[in-house]
Structures are given as structure tokens and as C-alpha cells.
Write a protein that holds these residues in place. Structure first.
Motif, PDB file in Angstrom:
ATOM      1  N   ASP A 161       0.838  -1.201   0.000  1.00  0.00           N
ATOM      2  CA  ASP A 161       0.000   0.000   0.000  1.00  0.00           C
ATOM      3  C   ASP A 161       0.872   1.249   0.000  1.00  0.00           C
ATOM      4  OD1 ASP A 161      -2.265   1.643   0.144  1.00  0.00           O
ATOM      5  OD2 ASP A 161      -2.315   1.576   2.325  1.00  0.00           O
ATOM      6  N   TYR A 162       1.912   1.259   0.821  1.00  0.00           N
ATOM      7  CA  TYR A 162       2.817   2.411   0.876  1.00  0.00           C
ATOM      8  C   TYR A 162       3.530   2.598  -0.460  1.00  0.00           C
ATOM      9  CZ  TYR A 162       2.788   4.332   5.589  1.00  0.00           C
ATOM     10  OH  TYR A 162       2.432   5.005   6.737  1.00  0.00           O
ATOM     11  N   ALA A 163       4.004   1.515  -1.045  1.00  0.00           N
ATOM     12  CA  ALA A 163       4.749   1.616  -2.303  1.00  0.00           C
ATOM     13  C   ALA A 163       3.905   2.285  -3.383  1.00  0.00           C
ATOM     14  CB  ALA A 163       5.195   0.231  -2.759  1.00  0.00           C
ATOM     15  N   ALA A 164       2.662   1.855  -3.515  1.00  0.00           N
ATOM     16  CA  ALA A 164       1.793   2.426  -4.540  1.00  0.00           C
ATOM     17  C   ALA A 164       1.411   3.861  -4.206  1.00  0.00           C
ATOM     18  CB  ALA A 164       0.549   1.561  -4.696  1.00  0.00           C
ATOM     19  N   SER A 165       1.093   4.128  -2.950  1.00  0.00           N
ATOM     20  CA  SER A 165       0.637   5.461  -2.557  1.00  0.00           C
ATOM     21  C   SER A 165       1.749   6.491  -2.668  1.00  0.00           C
ATOM     22  CB  SER A 165       0.098   5.423  -1.120  1.00  0.00           C
ATOM     23  OG  SER A 165      -1.011   4.559  -1.018  1.00  0.00           O
ATOM     24  N   VAL A 166       2.960   6.125  -2.255  1.00  0.00           N
ATOM     25  CA  VAL A 166       4.085   7.062  -2.349  1.00  0.00           C
ATOM     26  C   VAL A 166       4.451   7.292  -3.812  1.00  0.00           C
ATOM     27  CG1 VAL A 166       6.527   7.404  -1.807  1.00  0.00           C
ATOM     28  CG2 VAL A 166       4.974   6.546  -0.057  1.00  0.00           C
ATOM     29  N   ALA A 167       4.411   6.244  -4.631  1.00  0.00           N
ATOM     30  CA  ALA A 167       4.702   6.411  -6.057  1.00  0.00           C
ATOM     31  C   ALA A 167       3.744   7.413  -6.695  1.00  0.00           C
ATOM     32  CB  ALA A 167       4.613   5.069  -6.764  1.00  0.00           C
ATOM     33  N   LEU A 168       2.506   7.407  -6.253  1.00  0.00           N
ATOM     34  CA  LEU A 168       1.514   8.321  -6.818  1.00  0.00           C
ATOM     35  C   LEU A 168       1.862   9.773  -6.498  1.00  0.00           C
ATOM     36  CD1 LEU A 168      -1.126   7.905  -8.446  1.00  0.00           C
ATOM     37  CD2 LEU A 168      -2.369   8.203  -6.299  1.00  0.00           C
ATOM     38  N   THR A 169       2.438  10.021  -5.328  1.00  0.00           N
ATOM     39  CA  THR A 169       2.782  11.397  -4.942  1.00  0.00           C
ATOM     40  C   THR A 169       3.916  11.960  -5.790  1.00  0.00           C
ATOM     41  OG1 THR A 169       4.424  10.762  -3.261  1.00  0.00           O
ATOM     42  CG2 THR A 169       2.119  10.887  -2.558  1.00  0.00           C
ATOM     43  N   ARG A 170       4.633  11.108  -6.476  1.00  0.00           N
ATOM     44  CA  ARG A 170       5.765  11.560  -7.296  1.00  0.00           C
ATOM     45  C   ARG A 170       5.357  11.862  -8.736  1.00  0.00           C
ATOM     46  NH1 ARG A 170       9.840   6.977  -4.770  1.00  0.00           N
ATOM     47  NH2 ARG A 170      10.063   7.988  -2.724  1.00  0.00           N
ATOM     48  N   GLU A 171       4.081  11.691  -9.038  1.00  0.00           N
ATOM     49  CA  GLU A 171       3.565  12.013 -10.368  1.00  0.00           C
ATOM     50  C   GLU A 171       3.100  13.467 -10.406  1.00  0.00           C
ATOM     51  OE1 GLU A 171       3.706   9.930 -12.854  1.00  0.00           O
ATOM     52  OE2 GLU A 171       4.362   8.182 -11.681  1.00  0.00           O
ATOM     53  N   THR A 172       2.924  13.998 -11.598  1.00  0.00           N
ATOM     54  CA  THR A 172       2.319  15.318 -11.713  1.00  0.00           C
ATOM     55  C   THR A 172       0.882  15.246 -11.206  1.00  0.00           C
ATOM     56  OG1 THR A 172       1.462  14.913 -13.941  1.00  0.00           O
ATOM     57  CG2 THR A 172       3.724  15.760 -13.765  1.00  0.00           C
ATOM     58  N   GLU A 173       0.324  16.379 -10.874  1.00  0.00           N
ATOM     59  CA  GLU A 173      -1.034  16.395 -10.326  1.00  0.00           C
ATOM     60  C   GLU A 173      -2.029  15.773 -11.305  1.00  0.00           C
ATOM     61  OE1 GLU A 173      -4.353  19.548  -8.550  1.00  0.00           O
ATOM     62  OE2 GLU A 173      -2.303  20.209  -8.995  1.00  0.00           O
ATOM     63  N   ALA A 174      -1.876  16.095 -12.573  1.00  0.00           N
ATOM     64  CA  ALA A 174      -2.799  15.550 -13.577  1.00  0.00           C
ATOM     65  C   ALA A 174      -2.653  14.033 -13.695  1.00  0.00           C
ATOM     66  CB  ALA A 174      -2.540  16.207 -14.928  1.00  0.00           C
ATOM     67  N   ASP A 175      -1.408  13.545 -13.718  1.00  0.00           N
ATOM     68  CA  ASP A 175      -1.191  12.101 -13.826  1.00  0.00           C
ATOM     69  C   ASP A 175      -1.661  11.384 -12.559  1.00  0.00           C
ATOM     70  OD1 ASP A 175      -0.172  12.294 -16.347  1.00  0.00           O
ATOM     71  OD2 ASP A 175       1.936  12.193 -15.750  1.00  0.00           O
ATOM     72  N   ALA A 176      -1.431  12.010 -11.406  1.00  0.00           N
ATOM     73  CA  ALA A 176      -1.848  11.390 -10.148  1.00  0.00           C
ATOM     74  C   ALA A 176      -3.360  11.216 -10.105  1.00  0.00           C
ATOM     75  CB  ALA A 176      -1.368  12.231  -8.966  1.00  0.00           C
TER      76      ALA A 176
END
Length: 264
Positions: A161-176
Motif C-alpha cells: 500500500d505504501y509503495a503504490a501510494s508514495v509512487a503516486l505522490t511523485r507524479e504530476t497532479e494531472a497524472d496522479a
């Protein structure tokens, strides 16, 4: 989106299943005892089950009190989520109280104690498990206590869960925003594959209850306990990550994750 879909249906779940097998191998090795009293398995008892419940309830109470004390310091959006969870203490306790409703037949053993993706070395074809000193925030005497190996399983599931959630924070706002809908399906797929691999080797071991329902009950309790522990950790050290365990606890209270359906 295509990359996430490929991860859900393709290669990564195979590696998660392999990691589940390696985890089972670790637990089977620790359960042998090797003729040393410090490693000899010990049977569950009603006293142990009650101590598990009391420990989880006490830890949850402390963390939720800490959360209530720090509500005013949280950003507005995060404060709303935190306030809602802070008012659900009775539901949290009710989940843990299920540990008192069944007599669980299993043994407790030495465990890794701080098991997550960061404690694995990915060779590209296999995994090497490392760092067996246990949870650094706990005293050494507590780290060496025998526990259900499912505490390690819960730790790895939370790590997905952490791996996926933290990876999402590293995307641009639109991609996230576009990828957010894929996060939970990926976590569920990785969790299911991990558990499938784990059970392919560990099923029937003395440290797993013979009744799958008892094993599921234990795993769900350890998952909730771990997620609540993470709230306390993030409040103290990484408040920007606080939404990850906040949402996890809310989901775990509402219903078991779909990824646990592999436990049967």
C-alpha cells in the motif's frame, strides 16, 4: 494507465508471489527451533490471545489520543480525515475484540519483526531478505519475543500500500488524478499474489491455524494494528505521509481488503 494495467495483470504479481514463497521459507526455518530454547515454538493460549487484544487496544488508544492532540496542527484536508477517524475508536476496539471470540490453535515463533519491501534485496530474479534486528523503535527485549509470523505477512501487505501510494505522490497532479483509480487494484493484486505464494508453502505449518478463518482473523487484526502504528509514526516523523495510514485504517474498519480473498 496501460503500465498500471500491465503491472496488475502481468509480471509484478509473479514477483510478489515469489516473495510470498521466500517469506514462507523464512517462517518455516524460524519455526524449526534448531534445538535452541530462544527459537523453540510456543503454543498459543487464551492468555496470549487476550494479551494480543489488550496490546492492540492499548496501542490504538494511545495513537488515537495523539491524533486528537495534533488535529489543530494538520492541514485542512488532512484534518477532516483525521477527525473522522479519531471518532471511530469504538469501531477499532470492536475489530480487535474478535481475537477473544475464538480459541486459536497455532504456535508463535521468532519472526522478522520489521518486514517490508525495504527489507528485501531484489536481484532481478529472486529476493534476499535482510535486516533481522526487528522494529528499531521497540526495546530489544520486546523485539525478541515470539509472535505469530502473520505479523510479518501484515507488514509486507501494508508495504504494498505504501509503495503504490508514495509512487503516486511523485507524479504530476494531472497524472496522479488519472492513476489514482488504479492504486487499490494494484495493491489488491500484489497482496493476493503474495498470499498465494505464501500459502503454497506455509499451508499446514504449525504457525498457521488449521482453520483458515482463524488465520484470516489474525491477519486482519495485525493489518489494522500495523496501520494504526503507522499513524503514530507518521504523526511523529513524516506528517506528509499521514493520509496513507489514515485511509488504510478507514478501509480496514469498513471491510477486509479484496487482496485477502486469497486467504482460504
Amino acid at each position: 494507465e496501460t503500465a498500471f494495467a500491465e503491472m496488475i495483470g502481468g509480471v509484478y504479481p509473479e514477483r510478489a508471489q515469489q516473495l510470498g514463497v521466500r517469506t514462507a521459507e523464512l517462517h518455516l526455518a524460524l519455526a524449526t527451533g534448531s534445538g535452541r530454547p530462544d527459537f523453540a515454538p510456543e503454543k498459543f493460549s487464551t492468555l496470549y490471545q487476550r494479551s494480543l487484544y489488550q496490546g492492540m487496544r492499548g496501542s490504538a488508544g494511545r495513537v488515537l489520543r495523539q491524533l486528537r492532540r495534533q488535529l489543530a496542527s494538520l492541514p485542512d484536508g488532512m484534518r477532516q480525515e483525521a477527525t473522522q477517524l479519531a471518532g471511530r475508536q469504538a469501531e477499532v476496539f470492536a475489530h480487535f475484540s474478535r481475537l477473544l471470540t475464538r480459541r486459536i490453535e497455532a504456535v508463535k515463533t521468532r519472526v522478522h519483526g520489521d518486514f517490508h519491501l525495504g527489507q528485501t534485496l531484489n536481484t532481478g530474479k529472486d529476493f534476499v531478505l535482510i535486516d533481522f534486528e526487528g522494529e528499531p523503535r521497540k526495546p530489544l527485549s520486546e523485539r525478541s519475543l515470539k509472535r505469530s509470523p502473520l505479523v510479518d505477512v501484515a507488514g509486507m501487505l501494508r508495504s504494498f500500500d505504501y509503495a503504490a501510494s508514495v509512487a503516486l505522490t511523485r507524479e504530476t497532479e494531472a497524472d496522479a488524478q488519472r492513476l489514482a483509480a488504479w492504486v487499490q487494484p494494484w495493491v489488491d493484486a500484489a497482496s493476493s499474489s503474495f498470499l498465494t505464494g505464501y500459502l503454497s508453502l506455509a499451508r499446514g505449518a504449525s504457525f498457521l491455524p488449521a482453520d483458515p478463518a482463524d488465520g484470516r482473523l489474525l491477519l486482519e487484526a495485525f493489518l489494522l494494528d500495523k496501520a494504526i502504528y503507522e499513524i503514530g509514526y507518521e504523526l511523529s516523523y513524516r506528517p506528509d505521509f499521514l493520509p496513507i495510514p489514515l485511509r488504510a485504517v478507514g478501509r480496514l474498519i469498513a471491510a477486509p481488503p479484496a487482496g485477502l480473498d486469497a486467504w482460504r
